[in-house]
Design an enzyme around this catalytic site. Structure first.
Site, PDB file in Angstrom:
ATOM      1  N   TYR A 187       0.845  -1.188   0.000  1.00  0.00           N
ATOM      2  CA  TYR A 187       0.000   0.000   0.000  1.00  0.00           C
ATOM      3  C   TYR A 187       0.883   1.242   0.000  1.00  0.00           C
ATOM      4  O   TYR A 187       1.662   1.467   0.908  1.00  0.00           O
ATOM      5  CB  TYR A 187      -0.907   0.039   1.227  1.00  0.00           C
ATOM      6  CG  TYR A 187      -1.860  -1.118   1.384  1.00  0.00           C
ATOM      7  CD1 TYR A 187      -2.227  -1.912   0.301  1.00  0.00           C
ATOM      8  CD2 TYR A 187      -2.397  -1.427   2.632  1.00  0.00           C
ATOM      9  CE1 TYR A 187      -3.106  -2.980   0.462  1.00  0.00           C
ATOM     10  CE2 TYR A 187      -3.281  -2.474   2.805  1.00  0.00           C
ATOM     11  CZ  TYR A 187      -3.626  -3.251   1.716  1.00  0.00           C
ATOM     12  OH  TYR A 187      -4.500  -4.316   1.892  1.00  0.00           O
ATOM     13  N   GLY A 223     -18.213  -2.950   0.413  1.00  0.00           N
ATOM     14  CA  GLY A 223     -18.171  -2.953  -1.045  1.00  0.00           C
ATOM     15  C   GLY A 223     -17.356  -1.818  -1.626  1.00  0.00           C
ATOM     16  O   GLY A 223     -17.749  -1.191  -2.606  1.00  0.00           O
TER      17      GLY A 223
END
Length: 326
Positions: A56, A206
């Site tokens: 990341y 989501g």
């Protein structure tokens, strides 16, 4: 905060944690000071599970988390991941699960995180060219050296999980799981329950879609990773939005946000969830969702409007899907 145990090796965590990926990359610009303040607030509010990865940023997310944990490390359950290689320029360089790389990656993460150990160390993606037994064996050596306390895997199929667990006890499996990503219910979740392995759901909202704040493709900023995700594109997005509006109606009747309803649904499955957030106000909403108990009637209603398999479009672009075991 509700506590849950991951695996049979004694790792206790909060029912929710924080996924830190978006604090450094993929979802647009972020206020770094607010991100650090959010990690501080999470620990102070009894949410110690902080999830990051070396890829990341790349690398900068671990540095940010390390800064945030200064003076608070003993109150945090720190999770990081390795195996998905990136260059300093951000280029994706493939997967690496060789024992030598396991040791190298861990030492680099420890330096960036400013700590002498990682509580939960995940293999981010399985290297298809290296037997998982070799990778996990090297991860076990990190435990023996005191650099890692517990082991985890991410996005693996049950057969691979069984092989890995046979070499060294795996405490947690992490995969994407939410109302619009329910594939783990087919075989992954039954497998972890059979083996006594904990389950951690990433992207339980989501990737923000289930919050209801993304109403059209143009709501995603330039450079946002989600612009490449099929579920957010064209006809797929329209179909998914039709279902979201039905979920929103249920949340409105219950007097909660759509995100809280979606997160409460994930927690009702008995798993640990790590919603990503870099803002304290959203953290508070997520924490409040842990006290939201859905009735059997509400769960049935959610199932009726958002049944398994309703989602239109893949959850990753083709390149990323190719790295996930099927």
């Amino acid at each position: 905060m509700t506590k849950r145990t991951l695996g049979d090796q004694g790792l206790e965590v909060s029912a929710i944690g924080i996924g830190c990926m978006g604090m450094s990359e993929f979802y647009g610009d972020v206020d770094q000071a607010e991100a650090v303040a959010t990690i501080h607030a999470a620990i102070d509010r009894g949410v110690p599970l902080i999830d990051t990865a070396d890829m990341y940023g790349p690398f900068t997310n671990e540095e940010l988390v390390g800064r945030a944990l200064a003076g608070r490390r003993d109150r945090a359950v720190l999770a990081s991941k390795f195996g998905s290689m990136r260059g300093a320029d951000g280029a994706f360089l493939g997967l690496n699960g060789t024992p030598g790389y396991v040791r190298k990656a861990c030492d680099a993460s420890l330096r960036r995180l400013g700590t002498d150990h990682i509580d939960l160390y995940y293999l981010h993606r399985v290297d298809p060219d290296v037997p998982v037994e070799e990778t996990v064996g090297a991860m076990g050596e990190l435990m023996q050296a005191g650099k890692v306390r517990f082991l985890g895997l991410s996005e693996v199929k049950p057969a691979t999980l069984r092989r890995a667990h046979g070499v060294h006890p795996i405490s947690a499996l992490q995969t994407e799981y939410s109302l619009w990503s329910r594939e783990p219910e087919d075989d992954i979740i039954p497998a972890v329950r059979e083996l006594g392995i904990g389950y951690v759901a990433y992207a339980p909202l989501g990737r923000g879609f289930l919050s209801g704040r993304i109403r059209k493709f143009e709501d995603l900023p330039d450079g946002d990773f989600r612009r490449m995700v099929p579920r957010f594109q064209g006809e797929n997005f329209r179909k998914n939005l039709d279902v979201l509006e039905k979920i929103e109606s249920i949340a409105e009747r219950r007097g909660v946000t759509t995100a809280q309803l979606a997160l409460a649904w994930v927690l009702a499955q008995g798993v640990v969830a790590i919603p990503g957030t870099e803002r304290r106000d959203l953290l508070e909403l997520n924490i409040a969702a842990t006290d939201l108990e859905l009735t059997r009637t509400e769960l049935d209603e959610i199932e009726a409007v958002a049944p398994r398999g309703f989602t239109s479009g893949e959850r990753y672009p083709d390149m990323a899907m190719a790295e996930i075991e099927k």
